[in-house]
Design an enzyme around this catalytic site. Structure first.
Site, short mmCIF file in Angstrom:
data_model
loop_
_atom_site.label_atom_id
_atom_site.label_comp_id
_atom_site.label_asym_id
_atom_site.label_seq_id
_atom_site.Cartn_x
_atom_site.Cartn_y
_atom_site.Cartn_z
N ASP A 108 -2.28 24.83 58.25
CA ASP A 108 -2.34 26.15 57.64
C ASP A 108 -0.91 26.69 57.57
OD1 ASP A 108 -5.08 25.90 57.82
OD2 ASP A 108 -5.39 27.83 58.83
N SER A 248 5.95 29.09 63.84
CA SER A 248 6.58 27.78 63.85
C SER A 248 6.58 27.21 62.44
CB SER A 248 5.85 26.85 64.83
OG SER A 248 4.45 27.07 64.77
#
Length: 289
Positions: A108, A248
């Site tokens: 995602d 991240s």
């Protein structure tokens, strides 16, 4: 909500930095605080707390603040905040496109796409990167000259497990020590984050797309990049690893002429937009040779 060409995928303008992020990335005094925040020691301390049972008190507030639909995830009792943060999604909520020619998203996130020039450089937010600088090895540069660099930016509300994008033979993971800057645009516009942050990479010889490199990039508050396997053979859609708490990034490099991505990604990136993608969905196809 804004959609790209044909109304197929959600797009978003680049994230606007909050007051705190502008402060620490915007001047000398902020830089002093930044040096502390990006240290691996601070990250380890935060990580230890988020692994503890005491950190469970933050889960409900996090769910409410980020509007998470918990019906998409396995119903379990979480042992800590990190246990919750790395929760597993139900398989039917992230179906994997198993068509051999489909090139899928490994996670995602918000995708941006950058061409790699004939000399192995690519430009992200005004900074010229080289393939060699990502891996700290100039020998790798020639493999991906003329190819594409795919940057998947994960926000804290995204699903933080990632998968193999094709059946593949995978090499060993290589960890590069570094700092832990945020991966939000406020930092990307000030620093060469992808070559300064800690990261872990591997090469995968895929069945349908040739050799692909994948790099997991840690960020502020992320103490651990946790890949599940060393070298071996793996299947498309099999879980590759996870990030613990924080935003991240996953960077994927593909060789010239191996994949044709959907046009909207390059177009949106050129216009300053990121495109939302889901783990396992088709984002392109294998090139016809």
């Amino acid at each position: 909500m804004v959609y790209g060409r044909g109304g197929r995928r959600e797009i978003a303008p680049l994230y606007r930095a909050g007051r705190g992020q502008k402060f620490i990335y915007g001047g000398y005094i902020g830089y002093i605080f930044l040096k502390i925040l990006i240290s691996r020691f601070v990250s380890r301390v935060i990580g230890a707390y988020l692994d503890s049972p005491l950190s469970r008190m933050h889960i409900k507030k996090f769910i409410k603040k980020n509007g998470l639909d918990m019906s998409q995830f396995d119903a379990v009792k979480y042992k800590s905040f990190n246990d919750f943060f790395t929760r597993r999604v139900k398989g039917e909520c992230r179906p994997v496109d198993l068509s051999g020619r489909s090139f899928i998203s490994p996670c995602d996130g918000y995708l941006s796409v950058y061409p790699v020039s004939a000399d192995g450089t690519f430009n992200v937010k005004g900074f010229n990167y080289t393939v060699g600088s990502l891996f700290k090895s100039d020998e790798i540069t020639r493999k991906f000259m003329g190819g594409l660099c795919l940057v998947f930016r994960l926000t804290v509300k995204d699903y933080h497990r990632y998968i193999y994008l094709d059946d593949c033979e995978k090499g060993e993971n290589v960890f590069i020590k570094g700092k832990l800057h945020t991966v939000q645009p406020v930092a990307l516009e000030s620093l060469k984050v992808y070559t300064e942050n800690c990261r872990e990479y591997t090469f995968m010889r895929t069945q349908n797309f040739g050799e692909v490199a994948q790099i997991e990039v840690g960020a502020m508050g992320v103490g651990r990049i946790k890949n599940n396997h060393g070298s071996g053979q793996f299947k498309r859609g099999e879980e590759k690893g996870k990030f613990e708490y924080g935003g991240s990034t996953i960077v994927v490099l593909i060789k010239k002429g191996s994949v044709v991505l959907d046009e909207e990604f390059a177009e949106n990136t050129k216009n300053g937009w990121e495109t939302a993608v889901k783990c396992g969905e088709r984002i392109g196809v294998a090139a016809v040779n």
